[in-house]
Write a protein that holds these residues in place. Structure first.
Motif, PDB file in Angstrom:
ATOM      1  N   TYR A  93      40.717  38.733  47.022  1.00 42.29           N
ATOM      2  CA  TYR A  93      41.177  37.710  46.086  1.00 42.29           C
ATOM      3  C   TYR A  93      41.948  38.254  44.887  1.00 42.29           C
ATOM      4  CZ  TYR A  93      38.791  33.888  48.414  1.00 42.29           C
ATOM      5  OH  TYR A  93      38.416  32.939  49.323  1.00 42.29           O
ATOM      6  N   ASN A  94      41.823  39.542  44.609  1.00 40.00           N
ATOM      7  CA  ASN A  94      42.421  40.075  43.383  1.00 40.00           C
ATOM      8  C   ASN A  94      43.364  41.249  43.609  1.00 40.00           C
ATOM      9  OD1 ASN A  94      40.794  38.463  41.347  1.00 40.00           O
ATOM     10  ND2 ASN A  94      39.186  39.390  42.575  1.00 40.00           N
ATOM     11  N   GLN A  95      43.707  41.543  44.842  1.00 39.65           N
ATOM     12  CA  GLN A  95      44.510  42.730  45.128  1.00 39.65           C
ATOM     13  C   GLN A  95      45.891  42.668  44.503  1.00 39.65           C
ATOM     14  OE1 GLN A  95      45.448  43.155  49.405  1.00 39.65           O
ATOM     15  NE2 GLN A  95      44.475  41.184  49.631  1.00 39.65           N
ATOM     16  N   PRO A  96      46.453  43.810  44.203  1.00 38.88           N
ATOM     17  CA  PRO A  96      45.904  45.160  44.328  1.00 38.88           C
ATOM     18  C   PRO A  96      44.975  45.486  43.157  1.00 38.88           C
ATOM     19  CG  PRO A  96      48.128  45.282  43.468  1.00 38.88           C
ATOM     20  CD  PRO A  96      47.846  43.826  43.727  1.00 38.88           C
ATOM     21  N   LEU A  97      43.942  46.254  43.453  1.00 42.15           N
ATOM     22  CA  LEU A  97      42.955  46.661  42.456  1.00 42.15           C
ATOM     23  C   LEU A  97      42.689  48.152  42.559  1.00 42.15           C
ATOM     24  CD1 LEU A  97      40.148  43.986  42.973  1.00 42.15           C
ATOM     25  CD2 LEU A  97      41.648  44.148  41.025  1.00 42.15           C
ATOM     26  N   THR A  98      42.245  48.738  41.460  1.00 41.99           N
ATOM     27  CA  THR A  98      41.770  50.122  41.491  1.00 41.99           C
ATOM     28  C   THR A  98      40.253  50.090  41.641  1.00 41.99           C
ATOM     29  OG1 THR A  98      41.438  50.255  39.111  1.00 41.99           O
ATOM     30  CG2 THR A  98      43.639  50.856  39.945  1.00 41.99           C
ATOM     31  N   ARG A  99      39.677  51.238  41.939  1.00 45.53           N
ATOM     32  CA  ARG A  99      38.213  51.319  42.012  1.00 45.53           C
ATOM     33  C   ARG A  99      37.592  50.943  40.667  1.00 45.53           C
ATOM     34  NH1 ARG A  99      36.248  55.229  46.443  1.00 45.53           N
ATOM     35  NH2 ARG A  99      38.127  55.546  47.659  1.00 45.53           N
ATOM     36  N   GLY A 100      38.253  51.342  39.600  1.00 48.85           N
ATOM     37  CA  GLY A 100      37.765  51.001  38.261  1.00 48.85           C
ATOM     38  C   GLY A 100      37.739  49.496  38.030  1.00 48.85           C
ATOM     39  N   ASP A 101      38.767  48.807  38.508  1.00 44.72           N
ATOM     40  CA  ASP A 101      38.805  47.346  38.385  1.00 44.72           C
ATOM     41  C   ASP A 101      37.607  46.715  39.096  1.00 44.72           C
ATOM     42  OD1 ASP A 101      41.287  47.485  37.062  1.00 44.72           O
ATOM     43  OD2 ASP A 101      42.414  47.273  38.943  1.00 44.72           O
TER      44      ASP A 101
END
Length: 180
Positions: A93-101
């Protein structure tokens, strides 16, 4: 196209439910004797037509059972933990994301879940220019596993509740017992 090929296509399309003999007779415009003749003439290397009462079903031949069991075992490895399912939903639902996100959203380290999702091919990490971080995005396998054509087909809060329930029940059915 001959009636045997049409019968095979009809039974394949009907799946596990099969078709009632009356349906087949009506569609092919044949009689019961002709239907029985078609079934007896059907030949395939790995498939057969089974009759259960008045229902006909296209099934695999018994000789293939060992191989089918292997496939089922492999597919069962696709089950995901609750943490992996949550992480996958967040990414979808929120891509692109980092692991931190993801960690900020979940409030907990999600490295194990991310590694599992990458290993299963549901998520991939894309390099970001001028950064050590990777952006996590879903893959085509994700779309395939969840039966959607593209990310726009993901249910939203504005959509029908039944569609949301169906989507999330599919997610729950993919969930495994172990925590990752």
């Amino acid at each position: 196209m001959d009636n045997i090929a049409i019968l095979e296509a009809l039974l394949y399309t009907s799946g596990d439910e099969g078709l009632e003999q009356k349906q087949i007779i009506d569609i092919l415009d044949i009689n019961l004797n002709q239907l029985e003749d078609l079934v007896s003439k059907y030949h395939s290397h790995g498939l057969t037509i089974q009759r259960y009462g008045s229902t006909y079903v296209l099934t695999t031949k018994k000789e293939t059972s060992t191989y089918i069991e292997q496939l089922v075992k492999e597919k069962s490895k696709m089950k995901l933990s609750q943490a992996a399912m949550e992480t996958l939903s967040i990414i979808a639902y929120n891509q692109p994301l980092t692991r931190g996100d993801i960690e900020m959203i979940r409030g907990i380290n999600s490295d194990g879940a991310v590694k599992t999702l990458i290993a299963r091919g549901l998520v991939e990490a894309k390099d970001v220019d001028h950064s050590r971080s990777h952006h996590l995005i879903t893959t085509d396998l994700f779309l395939n596993v969840f039966g959607i054509e593209n990310l726009d087909a993901l249910p939203t809060t504005e959509e029908d509740e039944a569609e949301m329930d169906e989507f999330f029940s599919n997610l729950v059915n993919q969930k495994g017992e172990s925590n990752e």
